[in-house]
Design an enzyme around this catalytic site. Sequence first.
Site, PDB file in Angstrom:
ATOM      1  N   HIS A  96      23.641 -53.750-117.667  1.00 49.12           N
ATOM      2  CA  HIS A  96      24.064 -53.160-116.390  1.00 49.12           C
ATOM      3  C   HIS A  96      23.003 -52.202-115.867  1.00 49.12           C
ATOM      4  CE1 HIS A  96      25.533 -50.595-119.666  1.00 49.12           C
ATOM      5  NE2 HIS A  96      25.539 -49.575-118.825  1.00 49.12           N
ATOM      6  N   ASP A 118      24.459 -50.534-123.551  1.00 48.39           N
ATOM      7  CA  ASP A 118      24.778 -49.273-124.235  1.00 48.39           C
ATOM      8  C   ASP A 118      24.748 -49.490-125.745  1.00 48.39           C
ATOM      9  OD1 ASP A 118      25.129 -48.121-121.781  1.00 48.39           O
ATOM     10  OD2 ASP A 118      27.317 -48.187-121.824  1.00 48.39           O
ATOM     11  N   HIS A 131      20.061 -51.987-118.770  1.00 51.86           N
ATOM     12  CA  HIS A 131      20.160 -51.655-120.199  1.00 51.86           C
ATOM     13  C   HIS A 131      21.533 -52.055-120.718  1.00 51.86           C
ATOM     14  CE1 HIS A 131      22.393 -48.379-118.399  1.00 51.86           C
ATOM     15  NE2 HIS A 131      22.879 -48.071-119.597  1.00 51.86           N
ATOM     16  N   LYS A 163      29.016 -38.072-120.917  1.00 51.30           N
ATOM     17  CA  LYS A 163      27.792 -37.959-120.118  1.00 51.30           C
ATOM     18  C   LYS A 163      28.174 -38.016-118.643  1.00 51.30           C
ATOM     19  CE  LYS A 163      23.118 -39.820-119.581  1.00 51.30           C
ATOM     20  NZ  LYS A 163      22.866 -41.025-118.782  1.00 51.30           N
TER      21      LYS A 163
END
Length: 332
Positions: A274, A220, A218, A199
């Site tokens: 993060h 991962d 959020h 990404k």
Amino acid sequence: MEVVRVQTLSSFEEKEIPEKFIRPLNERPENSKAIEGVTVPVVSLTQPHASVVKEIDTAATEWGFFVIIDHGIPTELIQRLKEVGEMFFKLPQIEKESYANDPTVGRFEGYGTKMTKNREEKLEWIDYFFHVMAPLSKVHHEFWPKNPSSYREVTEEYNKEMLKITDKILEVLSEGLGLSKGKGLKNCLGEDEIELEMKINMYPPCPQPELALGVEPHTDMSAITILIPNQVSGLQIWKDNKWVAVDYIPNALYIHIGDQIEVLSNGKYKSVLHRSLVNKKETRMSWAVFCAPPHQTMIGPLPELIDEHNLPKFSTKTYAEYRHRKFNKLPQ
């Protein structure tokens, strides 16, 4: 429905950002400043193996995050990877739109803008390009940029390095957990079917960076995330109830422990919370490789780590079920 890209908004050179990008008061960078002077763990892979295991085990336990240097990936390859990503985002808008993805029909690969709204209906100041790099059976080259023409060659070369570094990190984390050979984390995550997803995040200049976020806080959902940023800082991680700004180290790999490793380790290793800030004058970019199990892989706390003093903290389910619950903000 036509999507307005953040890069396009940025090019209008307005003095104010649209309302839908303004974060709630408590989330704004101006009201949640990162603490200064705290250094995140930096691990050199050229030191003795026992030291690497000890340092990464400590970092994964206390931070859920660490930076790797002396990893052996050629500096020139990292430079080329950044160049082809930057060149894609400089293409005419009409050409980029030919790669547009459509998450509403389950097609996540391609060129996108984060339109998934959170509860406050706020958007993130980011455009991105997303595609699968491995295993070969899951790769759809038709979604990869044709321009610049060297994109595929460079990315495939980088993928080989990512496969090697993923193996190394999973091996070290397995040792840190005391898992026996052949029963390590790679084994639990699908062996050679582990998926690597690229990404490329693009955060254009933002006229009011103190009000917006590139990516909201959020964790991962991957097992691990391997990230390289450009020189414009913005990554912050949550530690001891405070945000910590991560400094730029040229050619280093920034490693995030993701949700699947937290579950497998029964919470010993932390999935790091993060966020990403944006910049008023400069474009921030990062290249994230998510290492995730195949969708039907069952993920739960490893039996070897469970006893009467350490009961399971998470339920066991397929990665597909985990993803569904995370996307829809349902309890796990």
